[in-house]
Design a protein around this motif. Structure first.
Motif, mmCIF file in Angstrom:
data_model
loop_
_atom_site.group_PDB
_atom_site.id
_atom_site.type_symbol
_atom_site.label_atom_id
_atom_site.label_comp_id
_atom_site.label_asym_id
_atom_site.label_seq_id
_atom_site.Cartn_x
_atom_site.Cartn_y
_atom_site.Cartn_z
ATOM 1 N N TYR A 1 0.845 -1.187 0.000
ATOM 2 C CA TYR A 1 0.000 0.000 0.000
ATOM 3 C C TYR A 1 0.880 1.237 0.000
ATOM 4 C CZ TYR A 1 -3.817 -3.163 1.094
ATOM 5 O OH TYR A 1 -4.743 -4.175 1.043
ATOM 6 N N GLU A 2 0.667 2.071 -1.024
ATOM 7 C CA GLU A 2 1.537 3.232 -1.164
ATOM 8 C C GLU A 2 0.817 4.519 -0.785
ATOM 9 O OE1 GLU A 2 3.202 3.463 -5.058
ATOM 10 O OE2 GLU A 2 4.442 5.211 -4.601
ATOM 11 N N SER B 1 -4.714 3.120 -3.187
ATOM 12 C CA SER B 1 -5.527 1.943 -3.529
ATOM 13 C C SER B 1 -6.974 2.275 -3.260
ATOM 14 C CB SER B 1 -5.150 0.741 -2.677
ATOM 15 O OG SER B 1 -3.777 0.612 -2.550
ATOM 16 N N PHE C 1 0.672 -4.572 7.169
ATOM 17 C CA PHE C 1 -0.290 -4.482 6.069
ATOM 18 C C PHE C 1 0.113 -5.418 4.939
ATOM 19 C CE2 PHE C 1 -2.371 -0.892 8.037
ATOM 20 C CZ PHE C 1 -1.365 -0.364 8.831
ATOM 21 N N ILE D 1 -4.123 6.742 0.524
ATOM 22 C CA ILE D 1 -3.409 5.581 0.004
ATOM 23 C C ILE D 1 -3.816 5.380 -1.452
ATOM 24 C CG2 ILE D 1 -3.046 3.084 0.306
ATOM 25 C CD1 ILE D 1 -1.952 4.718 2.603
ATOM 26 N N GLU E 1 -4.747 -5.835 6.634
ATOM 27 C CA GLU E 1 -3.923 -5.655 7.823
ATOM 28 C C GLU E 1 -4.220 -6.725 8.867
ATOM 29 O OE1 GLU E 1 -5.984 -1.763 8.713
ATOM 30 O OE2 GLU E 1 -5.689 -2.427 10.773
ATOM 31 N N LEU F 1 -6.004 0.958 8.492
ATOM 32 C CA LEU F 1 -6.204 1.284 7.079
ATOM 33 C C LEU F 1 -7.710 1.344 6.867
ATOM 34 C CD1 LEU F 1 -5.035 1.666 4.227
ATOM 35 C CD2 LEU F 1 -4.945 -0.821 4.008
ATOM 36 N N THR G 1 4.976 -4.137 5.785
ATOM 37 C CA THR G 1 4.414 -5.471 5.645
ATOM 38 C C THR G 1 4.894 -6.381 6.766
ATOM 39 O OG1 THR G 1 6.289 -6.138 4.294
ATOM 40 C CG2 THR G 1 4.344 -5.335 3.138
ATOM 41 N N LYS H 1 -10.917 0.355 -2.328
ATOM 42 C CA LYS H 1 -11.497 -0.883 -1.813
ATOM 43 C C LYS H 1 -12.962 -0.875 -2.218
ATOM 44 C CE LYS H 1 -12.041 -3.214 2.641
ATOM 45 N NZ LYS H 1 -11.667 -3.211 4.027
ATOM 46 N N GLU I 1 -0.829 -7.858 1.597
ATOM 47 C CA GLU I 1 -1.627 -7.544 0.412
ATOM 48 C C GLU I 1 -3.116 -7.764 0.661
ATOM 49 O OE1 GLU I 1 -0.239 -9.548 -3.032
ATOM 50 O OE2 GLU I 1 -1.182 -8.106 -4.384
#
Lengths: 636, 247
Positions: free
Chosen positions: A407-408, B73, A456, B71, A461, B44, A422, B75, A458
């Motif tokens: 996660y960036e 990404s 975290f 972030i 979490e 998150l 991670t 969801k 992929e």
């Protein structure tokens, strides 16, 4: 937002309380005061106006209203002289999108004098952080700071055809007043004429119709724009200013007309030959009167105070709210500029803050149901922490942002903190290394740490447990990995849980496991944990300067204790002695038959002010040796 | 008489619990006395739970009140729509999750790590710990809020502390207040609080005419730093035993 005390005084017949007194009243009834600054002839109060009050309080008029509320002093409204229209110059205004622009008030003023503003106007503008540019622009800025309505002036001779409020076309550009070329998109709204964009609506004026010293006629814009749209455009083009700030916080369209009257009066005063045109007011859907019905019982049921009805009515009256008392509720007519007053609770807050929160008599909440459960995750993470501490491990809290991960972060603070971690192992390894350097200072020979924290993966979490061991001093027959395995075995035994040790990799003294998964397998806890209060500790900040190590070994007579030896060292080393560790003790029978004891110490020397040099340390050691020799001890 | 060397002493010595853990435990124990249960949630989060459900709409200046770690990404939510993700800026998101899944009345305390995208210095870190509390019941007012806060701060800092409210604004409470504590003759800002905004209740299907609630939140790091005189928040997170082993 900065407000000038002198400016505020213009709204009151009576003398205002001192700036300090006002600031105190605001702090406890209105908003936070960031600073009070004494200037030459004025005092500037910086008030922190939060989004709810930004609809009306980003102006001296709004602050004057607050003063009336907190002091009971009545504020006066500015006198607007009636100005006869003398110019026949036509002005057409076309609003292409009513949702973006609920109201546009425009007016031509001919024969204007673009000179300097009056001294008082310049001073007041500068006091609140504005700049004086010329009498026309200053007037528009003055009205903005005074009333909260941003205005704009165009050079009327540069405006071809009428004013249009529309979306920008694809590829359209505009050069702003400060010479910046901005590319526009169909998400941005512009004020345009038949040639092209004249201004980025609500955000920034363009250079093409700039008011310069050669301008003879102007068009004044006093308009209302959609807050979300202005904010989006402002962010996209990277221009944030006093105008965009007020629009993005939403102001009432009712301001537009009043502001036009006020700025006209100011310009006419500074331009005696001015010929004022008719006001053109495009206001397709005038705002309707809003009412709020507040149940009398709501006030006490939210504030927890019984406020006398007379007080409530007085506060509402000072707010300019007319009240119809209908037995069990109050029907309130809300002033159009108070866009923050929407639901009954908003009114309750007004009454509560003005009446005074200091009047609340505290009480504990009554127990109705004791629907109390034990949080399984918390229960076991804490239990595991206690076990590990017992086994000699110390707890660390490390950073969640790392240099790689799944996660960036969109706007990272640093390149090595751009991803969500991670694992815990990387951080624990680093911490082990860092602490090993300080082992003498810490007085430990093995670094043993753990962290329980979120990582975290992929798929999502989970809570991980990481253990790390590093031997600062090598010990025969002991390895870091073995220490870790021993701790895991102990955990397994105490939790009565199979950790699946065969799946765990202990590498370089570090191991990590999925605690969320483990906790699922544990039984539901029965009794809540009761923890002791946190320790009473006198925390000592540690020095940022490097430490130096010295050893002393000495033979002393049988009856001399280690405390005697330590005393000599403490006395001579004083503040420089950060730590004293006994690392070796043995008894020896000497040739002459006497028994002596050998004590060997590690000394950790450190200053909190500088890096110690040889010249600082040698004299200390010499003094220690001297005193020991004087006592007949044999320094080895 | 045995003279133990440092090594021998360390063998028998226990390790040390981080001061944040000690204070979090103390806080949960105090609130446990008042019947609060512990709730926890994800770090998150989605935009919905962190902002929208808390009455903080997008494209609104209220969003500027908290610097956010967005972030890259998304969801999919329960309606199959892509939600933006972020590191939670407060533990209030957990309150929403709890409101969705539990019927009132209840009292919860939510300790957790939160994240703010701001430059770090001695008093600001990008990550820190917060404790938020929420109490929902038939009759709850600012008076109970004040009483609860007084109970708590007195237990942590001593009987002499005094609590006061100053007007403020949070999108998820109305009225909203800043909570100050007087300790050792100084007034200190401790955190924010207020009555749960009716929109927050409505968003999770709770009738605000039937139920009322208060909520408050404060930073635990700040409490720890105040209590022990630690002057640099960053030393709490770099794994330095020179700090931890003093506790």
């Amino acid at each position: 937002m900065k407000v000038s005390y002198k400016w505020l005084q213009q709204y009151f017949k009576e003398s205002l309380p001192s700036p300090e007194k006002l600031a105190e009243l605001f702090t406890f009834h209105s908003f936070e005061i960031e600073s009070i600054e004494q200037q030459k002839n004025d005092t500037v109060i910086d008030a922190k106006i939060l989004p709810d009050r930004a609809h009306y309080a980003l102006s001296h008029h709004g602050i004057a209203e607050e003063i009336s509320l907190v002091t009971n002093l009545e504020h006066i409204e500015r006198e607007m002289p009636h100005i006869e229209a003398a110019s026949s110059k036509k002005l057409t205004i076309k609003i292409k999108d009513k949702d973006f622009c609920p109201r546009y008030v425009g007016r031509v003023i001919e024969n204007i004098a673009v000179g300097e503003s009056q001294e008082e106007t310049r001073e007041l503008l500068q006091a609140v952080g504005g700049r004086s540019i010329n009498a026309i622009v200053d007037a528009t800025n003055f009205v903005m700071y005074d009333m909260g309505q941003p205005l704009h002036a165009f050079d009327a001779d540069e405006v071809k055809g009428g004013i249009v409020v529309r979306v920008a076309e694809k590829g359209e550009k505009i050069t702003t007043l400060d010479g910046k070329e901005v590319s526009l998109t169909p998400d941005d709204f512009v004020i345009a004429d038949e040639v092209g964009p004249l201004a980025i609506a609500g955000v920034k004026g363009g250079k093409r119709a700039e008011v310069t010293k050669n301008t003879k006629s102007i068009i004044i814009e006093s308009a209302n724009f959609n807050p979300v749209s202005v904010r989006k455009t402002s962010n996209r083009v990277g221009i944030r200013n006093e105008s965009s700030k007020r629009f993005e916080n939403e102001i009432t369209p009712e301001y537009a007309r009043k502001a036009m009257d006020q700025v006209t009066a100011m310009i006419v005063r500074s331009s005696p030959d001015a010929k004022v045109g008719e006001i053109v007011d495009e206001y397709p859907n005038p705002v309707k009167l809003r009412t709020i019905s507040v149940a009398n019982s709501l006030i006490a049921s939210v504030l927890g105070m019984d406020i006398p009805l007379a007080e409530t009515m007085s506060i509402l009256k000072r707010m300019g709210i007319s009240v119809e008392n209908k037995n069990d509720h109050l029907l309130l007519a809300i002033p159009s500029h108070r866009l923050d007053l929407v639901i009954p609770e908003d009114i309750v807050e007004e009454i509560g803050r003005i009446y005074g929160y200091e009047k609340i008599q505290s009480r504990l909440p009554v127990q109705t149901t004791r629907e109390h459960y034990i949080n399984k995750h918390f229960y076991y993470t804490e239990q595991i922490k206690d076990i590990l501490v017992e086994l000699g491990f110390s707890e660390t809290y490390l950073y969640s942002l790392a240099s790689k991960g799944f996660y960036e972060v969109v706007y990272p603070l640093a390149s090595d903190k751009a991803f969500l971690r991670t694992n815990l192992s990387a951080g624990i390894s680093k911490s082990l290394e860092m602490n090993a350097q300080n082992a003498p200072l810490l007085g430990i020979y093995k670094i043993k740490i753990f962290e329980i924290g979120t990582v975290f993966a992929e798929a999502g979490e989970y809570t991980a447990l990481g253990l790390g061991v590093l031997h600062a001093a090598k010990k025969k027959g002991e390895t870091a990995d073995a220490d870790v395995k021993a701790a895991l075995n102990e955990l397994e035994m105490r939790l009565k849980l199979n950790l699946n040790m065969v799946e765990l990799t202990v590498r370089n003294g570090v191991v990590e496991l999925n605690l969320s998964e483990l906790i699922k397998q544990l039984p539901e806890p029965k009794d809540a944990q009761v923890f002791p209060p946190s320790k009473m500790v006198t925390y000592r900040p540690f020095s940022m300067y490097p430490f130096s190590l010295r050893d002393i070994a000495v033979f002393v007579p049988e009856n001399t204790t280690k405390e005697d030896v330590a005393q000599v060292i403490y006395k001579n080393a004083g503040d420089l002695l950060e730590r004293l560790d006994l690392f070796d003790v043995f008894a020896k029978k000497m040739e002459d038959g006497t028994s002596k004891t050998s004590y060997a110490y590690h000394l950790v020397l450190q200053s909190s002010e500088k890096t110690l040099a040889e010249g600082d340390i040698t004299p200390v050691m010499e003094n220690i040796y001297k005193e020991m020799a004087a006592k007949g001890w044999q320094v080895r | 008489m045995s003279d133990m060397t440092t090594e021998e002493v360390q063998r028998k010595q226990a390790g040390h619990l981080h001061p944040l853990t000690q204070v979090i435990r103390e806080i949960t124990t105090i609130f446990n006395e008042l019947g609060f249960s512990i709730a926890q949630g994800p770090e998150l989060e989605t935009e919905f739970y962190n902002f929208d459900a808390l009455n903080v709409p997008g494209d609104h200046p209220a969003r500027d009140m908290q610097d956010t770690f967005w972030i890259k990404s998304t969801k999919k939510n329960t309606h199959g729509v892509d939600e933006k993700m972020l590191l939670r800026t407060h533990t209030s998101s957990v309150q929403i999750r709890h409101l969705e899944n539990n019927k009132p009345p209840f009292r919860i305390i939510v300790p957790g790590k939160v994240f703010r995208n701001e430059a770090t210095d001695a008093t600001h870190e990008a990550q820190f710990y917060q404790v938020e509390a929420m109490l929902v019941d038939k009759e709850v007012t600012l008076a109970e809020l004040k009483g609860t806060l007084e109970f708590f701060f007195k237990k942590i800092f001593g009987e002499e502390v005094i609590i006061r409210f100053r007007p403020s604004f949070f999108p998820f409470t109305e009225p909203s207040v800043e909570v100050d504590m007087k300790w050792k003759n100084k007034w200190l800002e401790m955190g924010g609080a207020g009555m749960v905004h009716p929109n927050v209740f409505k968003a999770v299907g709770i009738n605000p005419d039937e139920w009322k609630g208060f909520a408050f939140g404060f930073g635990i790091d700040r409490l720890v730093m105040l209590k022990y005189g630690i002057d640099d928040i960053r030393t709490l997170y770099n794994g330095d035993l020179r700090l931890v082993n003093q506790f």
